[in-house]
Write a protein that holds these residues in place. Structure first.
Motif, short mmCIF file in Angstrom:
data_model
loop_
_atom_site.label_atom_id
_atom_site.label_comp_id
_atom_site.label_asym_id
_atom_site.label_seq_id
_atom_site.Cartn_x
_atom_site.Cartn_y
_atom_site.Cartn_z
N ASN A 238 0.91 -1.34 -0.04
CA ASN A 238 0.00 0.09 -0.02
C ASN A 238 0.91 0.97 -0.16
OD1 ASN A 238 -2.60 -1.08 0.08
ND2 ASN A 238 -2.27 -1.68 2.23
N TYR A 239 1.34 1.79 -1.13
CA TYR A 239 2.33 2.80 -1.32
C TYR A 239 1.80 4.21 -0.88
CZ TYR A 239 4.89 -0.45 -4.24
OH TYR A 239 5.63 -1.40 -4.72
N HIS A 240 0.63 4.35 -0.65
CA HIS A 240 0.16 5.64 0.05
C HIS A 240 0.14 5.57 1.31
CE1 HIS A 240 -3.21 3.09 0.68
NE2 HIS A 240 -4.08 3.78 1.15
N ASN A 241 0.39 4.43 2.21
CA ASN A 241 0.60 4.12 3.74
C ASN A 241 2.22 4.41 3.63
OD1 ASN A 241 -2.27 3.72 3.91
ND2 ASN A 241 -1.99 1.68 4.05
N TRP A 242 2.85 3.75 2.89
CA TRP A 242 4.12 4.03 2.74
C TRP A 242 4.76 5.27 2.74
CZ3 TRP A 242 9.26 3.90 0.53
CH2 TRP A 242 9.89 2.89 0.86
N MET A 243 4.12 5.95 1.80
CA MET A 243 4.65 7.28 1.53
C MET A 243 4.27 8.34 2.63
SD MET A 243 6.24 7.40 -1.24
CE MET A 243 6.69 6.70 -2.79
N ALA A 244 3.20 8.01 3.37
CA ALA A 244 2.74 8.85 4.43
C ALA A 244 3.83 8.78 5.61
CB ALA A 244 1.27 8.41 4.87
N LEU A 245 4.21 7.20 6.02
CA LEU A 245 5.30 7.11 6.81
C LEU A 245 6.50 7.83 6.58
CD1 LEU A 245 6.13 5.96 9.51
CD2 LEU A 245 6.51 3.74 8.49
N ALA A 246 6.71 7.83 4.96
CA ALA A 246 8.05 8.39 4.57
C ALA A 246 7.88 10.00 4.97
CB ALA A 246 8.22 8.01 3.20
N THR A 247 7.02 10.35 4.72
CA THR A 247 6.95 12.12 4.89
C THR A 247 7.14 12.19 6.31
OG1 THR A 247 5.25 12.15 2.93
CG2 THR A 247 5.23 13.94 4.68
#
Length: 276
Positions: A238-247
């Motif tokens: 789930n890349y949107h979750n992944w990117m949220a954590l990266a942010t």
């Protein structure tokens, strides 16, 4: 000539703006993706600003333990940085301002250590940490790198630029050697320490390999470990979750760099001059 100079500057500034935009584009895409629903992450054509923006990804990562991982990472990175700065500056002061038998040989070994791959030390370090019973603690992430070769070399080069007369004056005033280090050398070398501190902090903050070896309990996870825990098999992440954590992971680093940007530049410049 004036018109030619203006045209040259315009082209140069335009080129720099394009390069800056190219550099920052991945971060903009990361932030944009963190607000998208999963169905729009790989949409064609790409959607930069989604009409369906939401905070679901951030809600998910917070429920997964993002704040706890953020706190763990901050504790490890801050402690490791402060301990490393203390010992690296102390070692650099010793090499820069003291003369003792075997100094050149020892400094030669220190410089030679810089070319040794860190991967070579993983197994022996792990054996030592297991013998000490330090697994599932943060000590293996802090203690082994407390006085590393690069940090000592960097501070030795920086402290070498400090005038010996300042140190002699402190000795005449009755200051102890540690007092000179703490009250004279450390304040003078603040830009260099800031530069080295940012390098150490960033390395500790983004470190994945060492935490993955020593931390097995979920409550001890740092941000890189939590992020890899959220990575599914091919095609199922789930890349949107992944990117949220990266942010969430990037924001503290960005704030720290902006706060210390001036001293970071000063330290890099002074280090370059010292190296000459």
């Amino acid at each position: 000539m004036k018109l030619r100079s203006v045209a040259t500057r315009t082209i140069l500034y335009g080129f720099l703006l394009l390069m800056s935009a190219y550099t920052i584009l991945p971060f903009i895409w990361m932030l944009s993706t963190s607000f998208k629903p999963m169905a729009e992450v790989f949409a064609r054509p790409p959607i930069l600003i989604s009409p369906n923006m939401n905070l679901e990804a951030y809600r998910y990562v917070i429920e997964t333990g993002a704040f706890r991982a953020l706190l763990n990472t901050a504790v490890v990175a801050t402690t490791a940085t402060l301990v490393s700065l203390f010992f690296c500056a102390l070692g650099g002061y010793g090499f820069a301002k003291f003369r003792f038998p075997g100094q050149r040989t020892l400094f030669g070994f220190l410089v030679a250590w810089l070319v040794i791959p860190g991967a070579i030390m993983i197994v022996p370090t792990y054996v030592i940490m297991v013998k000490l019973g330090w697994t599932n603690t943060y000590l293996p992430l802090i203690v082994p790198g407390a006085a590393n070769a690069f940090g000592i070399f960097f501070m030795r080069q920086y402290i070498s630029t400090v005038n010996d007369e300042i140190i002699d004056a402190a000795r005449i005033d009755g200051a102890s050697e540690f007092g000179i280090y703490w009250r004279v050398i450390v304040p003078i070398c603040a830009p260099g320490l800031t530069t080295l501190g940012l390098i150490f902090f960033m390395g500790a903050w983004n470190n994945y390999l060492m935490p993955s070896i020593y931390l097995k309990k979920a409550e001890l996870y740092t941000l890189p470990l939590l992020q890899m825990e959220m990575t599914g098999i091919s095609g199922q992440t789930n890349y949107h979750n992944w990117m949220a954590l990266a942010t969430i992971s990037v924001i503290p680093l960005l704030i720290i760099f902006l706060l210390f940007q001036r001293r970071f530049t000063e330290g890099i410049t002074a280090g370059a001059i010292a190296g000459e």
